[in-house]
Design a protein around this motif. Sequence first.
Motif, mmCIF file in Angstrom:
data_model
loop_
_atom_site.group_PDB
_atom_site.id
_atom_site.type_symbol
_atom_site.label_atom_id
_atom_site.label_comp_id
_atom_site.label_asym_id
_atom_site.label_seq_id
_atom_site.Cartn_x
_atom_site.Cartn_y
_atom_site.Cartn_z
ATOM 1 N N ASN A 107 0.856 -1.184 0.000
ATOM 2 C CA ASN A 107 0.000 0.000 0.000
ATOM 3 C C ASN A 107 0.893 1.235 0.000
ATOM 4 O O ASN A 107 1.614 1.490 0.965
ATOM 5 C CB ASN A 107 -0.913 -0.005 1.226
ATOM 6 C CG ASN A 107 -1.961 1.093 1.161
ATOM 7 O OD1 ASN A 107 -1.944 1.943 0.263
ATOM 8 N ND2 ASN A 107 -2.885 1.080 2.114
ATOM 9 N N VAL A 108 0.856 1.965 -1.090
ATOM 10 C CA VAL A 108 1.768 3.102 -1.228
ATOM 11 C C VAL A 108 1.436 4.214 -0.241
ATOM 12 O O VAL A 108 2.297 5.058 0.057
ATOM 13 C CB VAL A 108 1.729 3.637 -2.669
ATOM 14 C CG1 VAL A 108 2.264 2.606 -3.641
ATOM 15 C CG2 VAL A 108 0.307 4.039 -3.066
ATOM 16 N N ASP A 109 0.226 4.235 0.273
ATOM 17 C CA ASP A 109 -0.166 5.301 1.198
ATOM 18 C C ASP A 109 0.110 4.949 2.653
ATOM 19 O O ASP A 109 0.385 5.841 3.460
ATOM 20 C CB ASP A 109 -1.661 5.614 1.034
ATOM 21 C CG ASP A 109 -1.991 6.108 -0.363
ATOM 22 O OD1 ASP A 109 -1.127 6.805 -0.946
ATOM 23 O OD2 ASP A 109 -3.081 5.791 -0.874
ATOM 24 N N ALA A 110 0.063 3.654 2.995
ATOM 25 C CA ALA A 110 0.206 3.266 4.398
ATOM 26 C C ALA A 110 1.473 2.473 4.688
ATOM 27 O O ALA A 110 1.770 2.227 5.863
ATOM 28 C CB ALA A 110 -1.009 2.442 4.840
ATOM 29 N N ARG A 178 10.900 4.057 -0.245
ATOM 30 C CA ARG A 178 9.452 4.062 -0.417
ATOM 31 C C ARG A 178 9.130 3.996 -1.911
ATOM 32 O O ARG A 178 9.859 4.545 -2.735
ATOM 33 C CB ARG A 178 8.796 5.284 0.205
ATOM 34 C CG ARG A 178 9.318 6.630 -0.271
ATOM 35 C CD ARG A 178 10.483 7.128 0.530
ATOM 36 N NE ARG A 178 10.893 8.474 0.124
ATOM 37 C CZ ARG A 178 12.093 8.985 0.364
ATOM 38 N NH1 ARG A 178 13.002 8.265 0.988
ATOM 39 N NH2 ARG A 178 12.363 10.213 0.009
ATOM 40 N N HIS A 180 6.191 4.470 -4.952
ATOM 41 C CA HIS A 180 4.960 5.186 -5.270
ATOM 42 C C HIS A 180 4.838 5.314 -6.781
ATOM 43 O O HIS A 180 5.838 5.326 -7.499
ATOM 44 C CB HIS A 180 4.942 6.570 -4.608
ATOM 45 C CG HIS A 180 6.114 7.424 -4.985
ATOM 46 N ND1 HIS A 180 6.140 8.206 -6.124
ATOM 47 C CD2 HIS A 180 7.318 7.601 -4.391
ATOM 48 C CE1 HIS A 180 7.297 8.835 -6.192
ATOM 49 N NE2 HIS A 180 8.032 8.473 -5.163
#
Length: 413
Positions: A107-110, A178, A180
């Motif tokens: 999950n790129v957001d979490a 990270r 994204h």
Amino acid sequence: MSTANQPVQQQSSLSFTQGFLLGQLSVVVLIGAFIKFFIFGDPPSPETTASTRALARRNQNSAHKRTFSINSSPSAAGKSDTVLPSNVLRYPPRLTTPIILQKTYYNVDAHQPESLDWFNVLIAQTIAQFRTDAHQDEAILTSLTNVLNGSQKPDFLSSIKVTEISLGEDFPIFSNCRVHPVEDGFTGPDGARLQAHMDVDLSDLITLGVDTKIILNWPKPLTAILPVALAVSIVRFSGTLSISFLPSASHPAPSSSANSAMPPQQPLSTTPTSLAFSFLPDYRLDINVRSLVGSRSRLQDIPKIAQMVENRLHAWIDERCVEPRVQQVALPSLWPRKKNTRGPPSEEGDGMGLKGMDPVRDLREEARREVEEERRKDREYREREAAAGMAEGLRWRSKAEGGGYEMPGAMPM
């Protein structure tokens, strides 16, 4: 009349003397100010220089907004030529970026940034092996000397001699990774491409020292020679590394002539899968420059020379691997092959076991076998030619002797 002209002459000579002295004084003041502020002036602090360069790079990056994508031309060209799918090969459903993230549970957001400790160990081993190979037979010294004295060397410099090389002792540390999706103006059928950002920090002392001479060839050759000694050390590098994969694509091969008529169907040229990497514009590079100019009365550590070298080094990096520019490296095929196999011999004893652990020895053996095979084929070809020539000679000799020799299977006379 003479008494009246005498004060006028004294006043004119006095004004000429005052103007001459004032002109000489102004020249001395200008030369002193130039030497003080342009040659021996204090350079700005590294924090100020780094922030100024980062702001300039951001403005330059936002000016053109990446007018073209690094993978738009191959993909767009590959869509124009449709290839019929095979009935044997089963094609899976199209894997878009959201599906890939869903199947890998990312999950790129979490998702929390990763530490990359294992990656640091692998990079450290690679760099350590590179440093060991560079010190063998002084290979790096020979390579750097050839590069510095190549065709790009200016004419006003004599031969450049490398006086100091230090490849450092520490290793870069990657962290805070990270992943994204990236919206860079191109959205393909698979969605936005994924990009990994990771912080890199290197605190080391990597030094290159050279010694050369500046030759002044005006108004005549070898008018003046100025010895220069320079040593550049990279003290620290920190920034954000961006990595992404560019999939392979097929596009029409370029035609040989621009004015020639386009054929109805051109052969396709396939670009291999490549790895693209670059640094974000907010990177920081701290260097230390030591200089020594002159032969008898030497000037040491001139700040203006340090600024010129630092600006040139930053420009060299910006032109190659700072966004929006990227470095693209083609990846080799990862399909398992017999010639790439390394390990102990096979237990079946069929003579077709695995190759040894020494790749250099394996390459030498393979080259030797190829040479022997070529020699064997050449020897067989010569033997066949000699046999054919001998049979032809016997045939002509039998005709000349009146049929004393008859070939097998010949018709009776």
